[in-house]
Design an enzyme around this catalytic site. Structure first.
Site, PDB file in Angstrom:
ATOM      1  CB  THR A 141      63.028  35.616  42.959  1.00  0.00           C
ATOM      2  OG1 THR A 141      62.365  36.299  44.294  1.00  0.00           O
ATOM      3  CG2 THR A 141      63.135  34.114  43.080  1.00  0.00           C
ATOM      4  NE  ARG A 160      58.292  33.193  49.060  1.00  0.00           N
ATOM      5  CZ  ARG A 160      57.448  34.214  49.273  1.00  0.00           C
ATOM      6  NH1 ARG A 160      56.478  33.800  50.055  1.00  0.00           N
ATOM      7  NH2 ARG A 160      57.732  35.397  49.163  1.00  0.00           N
ATOM      8  CB  SER A 173      66.395  46.212  58.314  1.00  0.00           C
ATOM      9  OG  SER A 173      65.644  47.398  58.499  1.00  0.00           O
ATOM     10  CE1 TYR A 220      61.479  43.678  58.368  1.00  0.00           C
ATOM     11  CE2 TYR A 220      61.906  45.937  59.134  1.00  0.00           C
ATOM     12  CZ  TYR A 220      62.119  44.938  58.461  1.00  0.00           C
ATOM     13  OH  TYR A 220      63.145  44.955  57.240  1.00  0.00           O
ATOM     14  CE  LYS A 274      64.902  42.063  58.410  1.00  0.00           C
ATOM     15  NZ  LYS A 274      66.093  41.397  57.264  1.00  0.00           N
ATOM     16  CG  LEU A 291      63.509  54.280  53.825  1.00  0.00           C
ATOM     17  CD1 LEU A 291      63.155  55.715  54.083  1.00  0.00           C
ATOM     18  CD2 LEU A 291      62.181  53.346  53.919  1.00  0.00           C
ATOM     19  CB  VAL A 292      66.435  49.216  49.892  1.00  0.00           C
ATOM     20  CG1 VAL A 292      66.918  48.763  48.348  1.00  0.00           C
ATOM     21  CG2 VAL A 292      67.561  49.297  50.798  1.00  0.00           C
ATOM     22  CB  THR A 338      63.428  46.086  46.886  1.00  0.00           C
ATOM     23  OG1 THR A 338      62.881  46.082  48.027  1.00  0.00           O
ATOM     24  CG2 THR A 338      64.814  46.723  46.766  1.00  0.00           C
ATOM     25  CD  GLU A 339      59.168  42.213  43.780  1.00  0.00           C
ATOM     26  OE1 GLU A 339      58.974  41.116  44.577  1.00  0.00           O
ATOM     27  OE2 GLU A 339      59.142  41.953  42.607  1.00  0.00           O
TER      28      GLU A 339
END
Length: 254
Positions: free
Chosen positions: A12, A35, A139, A152, A156, A184-185, A187-188
């Protein structure tokens, strides 16, 4: 000749959406999961003309629903050639002693168990056909551990280990298994991690040029286009300004 089929979880937004768009341009029919139904509908409108699209609304952490939906795909959608396990999240940056159990559950349930639930539903078809490709989006946190990244990073690292295990177990079936580990990307991702705190999320990417979702999609395109005898098994990709999980050259000299 029918198009090949790619299934992308977490399609999404961000990396998942970029991968869906680029695979559609490559001629794949697209199964996109997420979702948010409205986001999936919007994605369908952006896909290349002539591409079939099957949006599936579910949360990868819901084991029964994942099995039910992916186990009952229409026959003309069941032979999945490429699976991209992209759905994932990070919640909070608390030290281990004050971490939230809810945050821990969310990260382990989505990043690890969700990947397993989806893979469990798709892999048997690949082994029956003796072909297929699985791309797990990991990641840099799966290669290093950093302060306050505890659970986290653990999730990963699990993705990294599971990917290696998949590669070994599926080797007799000619199935390619790939891990892509971005740094580091933009995005949200940080917005979710900081629970909607926009200023804190934006600060993560200030002072340097991060990776973008399209950069990861470009790597997916390259990986998918390799000859049958070539697999790029384990890929770490960072923005030029990033040297490790914690070392980023912000405000570099021009």
């Amino acid at each position: 000749m029918e198009n090949k089929i790619a299934l992308i979880t977490g399609a999404t937004s961000g990396i998942g959406k970029a991968c869906a768009l680029i695979l559609a341009k490559m001629g794949f029919d697209i199964i996109a999961t997420g979702r948010r139904q409205d986001r999936l509908e919007d994605l369908g409108k952006e896909l290349a003309p002539g591409v079939r699209f099957l949006p599936l609304v579910f949360d990868v952490r819901e084991r029964e629903k994942v099995g039910q939906i992916l186990g009952s795909l229409p026959s003309d959608w069941s032979a999945i050639d490429v699976l991209i396990n992209n759905a994932g999240n990070a919640h909070g940056m608390d030290p281990i002693q004050t971490g939230s159990l809810d945050d821990w559950d969310a990260m382990m349930d989505i990043n690890v168990k969700g990947l397993l639930y989806v893979s469990k539903a798709i892999i048997p078809g690949m082994t029956q056909r003796n072909s297929g490709m699985i791309i797990n989006i990991g990641s840099i946190a799966g290669k290093e551990v950093y302060p306050n990244g505890n659970v986290y990073c653990g999730s990963k690292h699990a993705v990294d280990a599971i990917t290696k295990g998949m590669r070994i177990d599926l080797n007799p079936f000619g199935i390619k298994v790939i891990a892509i580990h971005p740094g580091l990307v933009e995005t949200e991702f940080s917005l979710v991690r900081f629970k909607g705190d926009e200023s804190r999320a934006e600060s993560v990417y200030k002072g340097f040029v991060p990776l973008y979702a399209q950069d990861i999609a470009d790597i997916v395109e390259f990986v998918v286009n390799r000859p049958a005898h070539v697999v790029l098994a384990d890929i770490v990709v960072l923005p030029t300004a990033q040297a490790s999980a914690t070392l980023v050259n912000k405000n570099p000299a021009k």
